[in-house]
Motif scaffolding. Structure first.
Motif, short mmCIF file in Angstrom:
data_model
loop_
_atom_site.label_atom_id
_atom_site.label_comp_id
_atom_site.label_asym_id
_atom_site.label_seq_id
_atom_site.Cartn_x
_atom_site.Cartn_y
_atom_site.Cartn_z
N LEU A 9 2.27 13.45 1.75
CA LEU A 9 3.01 13.51 3.00
C LEU A 9 2.36 14.51 3.96
O LEU A 9 2.18 14.24 5.15
N GLY A 10 2.00 15.67 3.44
CA GLY A 10 1.35 16.69 4.26
C GLY A 10 0.01 16.24 4.81
O GLY A 10 -0.31 16.47 5.99
N ILE A 11 -0.77 15.57 3.99
CA ILE A 11 -2.08 15.09 4.43
C ILE A 11 -1.93 14.00 5.50
O ILE A 11 -2.60 14.03 6.53
N VAL A 12 -1.03 13.05 5.25
CA VAL A 12 -0.80 11.97 6.23
C VAL A 12 -0.30 12.56 7.54
O VAL A 12 -0.78 12.18 8.63
N ALA A 13 0.65 13.48 7.47
CA ALA A 13 1.17 14.10 8.69
C ALA A 13 0.07 14.87 9.42
O ALA A 13 0.01 14.84 10.66
N SER A 14 -0.81 15.53 8.68
CA SER A 14 -1.91 16.28 9.30
C SER A 14 -2.87 15.34 10.02
O SER A 14 -3.32 15.63 11.14
N ILE A 15 -3.20 14.23 9.38
CA ILE A 15 -4.10 13.26 10.00
C ILE A 15 -3.45 12.68 11.26
O ILE A 15 -4.10 12.58 12.31
N LEU A 16 -2.17 12.32 11.16
CA LEU A 16 -1.48 11.80 12.34
C LEU A 16 -1.42 12.85 13.44
O LEU A 16 -1.56 12.52 14.63
#
Length: 130
Positions: A9-16
């Motif tokens: 979740l943190g990685i996806v949110a960071s990429i977004l």
């Protein structure tokens, strides 16, 4: 939610966030804010379990409940202040983050005064009187 899900979740949110920050800064920050809240809510149950364990250990060690409660409050203040400071840093408001950190430190000192007083009194009682 386990650690793998939280990290993903943190990685996806960071990429977004990286993609959206140039297109819509407000929405990108809102995304990071919501992600932080979701992660916090996911771990709140584990935090409660840790607090319960610390209280149980304090009772077994015959530590005054006031001291354990104060220590748990201090830990809570530290984590909440860090969370708030990091969110404001993410928004580009470093000066506000610094004030949040300062406020957290001051509240910790205020809560620690009874513990510091008890430690000093214990040391003074161990010193020989002339």
């Amino acid at each position: 939610m386990d650690i793998i899900q939280i990290v993903v979740l943190g990685i996806v949110a960071s990429i977004l966030y990286i993609v959206l920050k140039d297109l819509n800064t407000s929405f990108a920050f809102f995304l990071i804010l919501i992600t932080g809240i979701i992660i916090f809510l996911a771990i709140i149950q584990q935090i409660g379990a840790v607090f319960q364990l610390l209280e149980t250990l304090g009772e077994k060690a015959n530590i005054d409940g006031m001291y354990m409660e104060t220590i748990l409050k201090i830990i809570g203040i530290a984590y909440i202040a860090e969370l708030g400071a990091n969110l404001t840093k993410d928004a580009g408001l470093g000066s506000v983050a610094a004030k949040i950190e300062l406020a957290g430190k001051i509240f910790i000192i205020l809560l620690a005064i009874p513990i510091i007083t008890a430690v000093i009194e214990a040391i003074v009682n161990f010193l020989p009187t002339n």
